[in-house]
Design an enzyme around this catalytic site. Structure first.
Site, PDB file in Angstrom:
ATOM      1  N   ARG A 105      14.486  -2.382  -5.977  1.00 48.04           N
ATOM      2  CA  ARG A 105      13.256  -2.955  -6.516  1.00 48.04           C
ATOM      3  C   ARG A 105      13.197  -2.759  -8.023  1.00 48.04           C
ATOM      4  O   ARG A 105      13.793  -1.830  -8.565  1.00 48.04           O
ATOM      5  CB  ARG A 105      12.029  -2.313  -5.844  1.00 48.04           C
ATOM      6  CG  ARG A 105      12.026  -2.514  -4.332  1.00 48.04           C
ATOM      7  CD  ARG A 105      10.725  -2.103  -3.711  1.00 48.04           C
ATOM      8  NE  ARG A 105       9.628  -2.972  -4.108  1.00 48.04           N
ATOM      9  CZ  ARG A 105       8.354  -2.710  -3.837  1.00 48.04           C
ATOM     10  NH1 ARG A 105       8.030  -1.605  -3.186  1.00 48.04           N
ATOM     11  NH2 ARG A 105       7.402  -3.540  -4.209  1.00 48.04           N
ATOM     12  N   ASN A 147       6.313   1.641  -5.259  1.00 43.31           N
ATOM     13  CA  ASN A 147       6.863   1.180  -6.529  1.00 43.31           C
ATOM     14  C   ASN A 147       5.999   1.535  -7.739  1.00 43.31           C
ATOM     15  O   ASN A 147       6.509   1.748  -8.829  1.00 43.31           O
ATOM     16  CB  ASN A 147       7.076  -0.334  -6.462  1.00 43.31           C
ATOM     17  CG  ASN A 147       8.276  -0.761  -7.269  1.00 43.31           C
ATOM     18  OD1 ASN A 147       9.172   0.041  -7.510  1.00 43.31           O
ATOM     19  ND2 ASN A 147       8.289  -2.011  -7.697  1.00 43.31           N
ATOM     20  N   LYS A 183       3.550   6.468   4.741  1.00 50.14           N
ATOM     21  CA  LYS A 183       2.914   5.159   4.860  1.00 50.14           C
ATOM     22  C   LYS A 183       2.623   4.796   6.314  1.00 50.14           C
ATOM     23  O   LYS A 183       2.340   3.636   6.626  1.00 50.14           O
ATOM     24  CB  LYS A 183       3.809   4.089   4.227  1.00 50.14           C
ATOM     25  CG  LYS A 183       4.044   4.318   2.727  1.00 50.14           C
ATOM     26  CD  LYS A 183       5.024   3.296   2.174  1.00 50.14           C
ATOM     27  CE  LYS A 183       5.331   3.594   0.708  1.00 50.14           C
ATOM     28  NZ  LYS A 183       6.378   2.702   0.181  1.00 50.14           N
ATOM     29  N   PRO A 214       0.843  -1.206   0.000  1.00 44.44           N
ATOM     30  CA  PRO A 214       0.000   0.000   0.000  1.00 44.44           C
ATOM     31  C   PRO A 214       0.875   1.252   0.000  1.00 44.44           C
ATOM     32  O   PRO A 214       1.814   1.360   0.783  1.00 44.44           O
ATOM     33  CB  PRO A 214      -0.775  -0.110   1.321  1.00 44.44           C
ATOM     34  CG  PRO A 214      -0.612  -1.523   1.769  1.00 44.44           C
ATOM     35  CD  PRO A 214       0.691  -1.998   1.211  1.00 44.44           C
TER      36      PRO A 214
END
Ligand SMILES: [Zn+2]
Length: 265
Positions: A252, A162, A52, A2
């Site tokens: 990533r 991402n 977050k 999320p």
């Protein structure tokens, strides 16, 4: 995972559905039994999202801190709720709505000072008024890292994950491996402007939609999954149709269009 838009949306929804009356808190799984007991039958006073990180204040002197991490989820149910499904760390039962939290990286009670320390370690949050863009710009200018890595660094800009990083760099025509310090002032300004705009859209819709309605032929709220992103996890660019490239940046995988995002400005 999320991204910040989900956390900000949760902060609003949890506040609007649980605020007012005392909340019944429990830990069906048992791992947060003491914490749940400490907030049980208290009123939710305030919720707050930073990047977050989600904070819920039940007026007990301690703050409930939740970080969903990669797989964590808050599920919304009606009250009275059905039996918990799966492993529920925390259940919050309000008058009309119940929230079940499962799989979080963090679910803990912290002091207001600890909350301050967490927030102090976070960079500009595009979804908060008064975000410190000047410091973020400065950190970009001094960074020796690729812009794709810097966008995931929560201490520089808080809330981007991402999907947003790939889509935002596409929209700005910036290759993710370009040095963050090489961005011109205009490029930085456009990147920030689009970040604020699209994360607000994501908060409103509850999902990430970055494509332009004019280009797709329908409103953002009505776009299907095939139409809502330009490059992330795609094989062909949603705009030019060319093949999408991938690279590992900032630990990533990132997707980008070599045609729409040329190597230099
Ligand atoms: Zn393209």
């Amino acid at each position: 995972m999320p991204e910040g838009h989900i956390i900000h949306r949760l902060a609003r929804e949890i506040r609007s559905t649980l605020g007012g009356a005392p909340v019944l808190a429990s830990s069906p799984q048992g791992r947060f039994a003491d914490g749940a007991a400490a907030i049980d039958r208290h009123r939710l006073v305030r919720t707050d999202a930073w990047g977050k990180y989600l904070f819920c204040d039940f007026g007990t002197g301690e703050i409930l801190h939740v970080h969903l991490g990669l797989i964590g989820k808050f599920r919304r149910r009606a009250t009275p709720p059905p039996d918990p499904v799966g492993v529920v760390r925390l259940r919050l039962v309000g008058q009309g709505t119940t929230w079940d939290l499962s799989g979080p990286t963090r679910c803990e009670l912290i002091t207001p000072e600890e909350q301050d320390r967490i927030v102090a370690g976070l960079g500009a949050d595009p979804l908060r008024r008064g975000a410190d863009v000047a410091t973020m710009r400065d950190r970009f200018a001094r960074s020796g890292r690729p812009v794709g890595a810097v966008l995931l660094d929560q201490s520089i800009v808080a809330g981007i994950g991402n999907v947003y990083r790939a889509e935002l760099l596409f929209l700005c025509g910036i290759r993710p491996d370009r040095a963050a310090a090489s961005l011109t002032d205009d490029e930085f300004d456009e990147l920030w402007r689009r970040t604020v705009e699209l994360m607000r859209v994501g908060t409103r819709l509850g999902r990430i939609v970055t494509t332009e309605p004019d280009e797709i032929g329908r409103s953002r709220g009505r776009m299907g999954d095939e139409d809502r992103l330009y490059v992330y996890h795609r094989e062909h660019c949603r705009r030019c149709g060319g093949p999408i490239a991938t690279a590992e940046i900032g630990g990533r995988q990132i997707w980008y269009c070599p045609t729409c995002q040329p190597a230099t400005a």
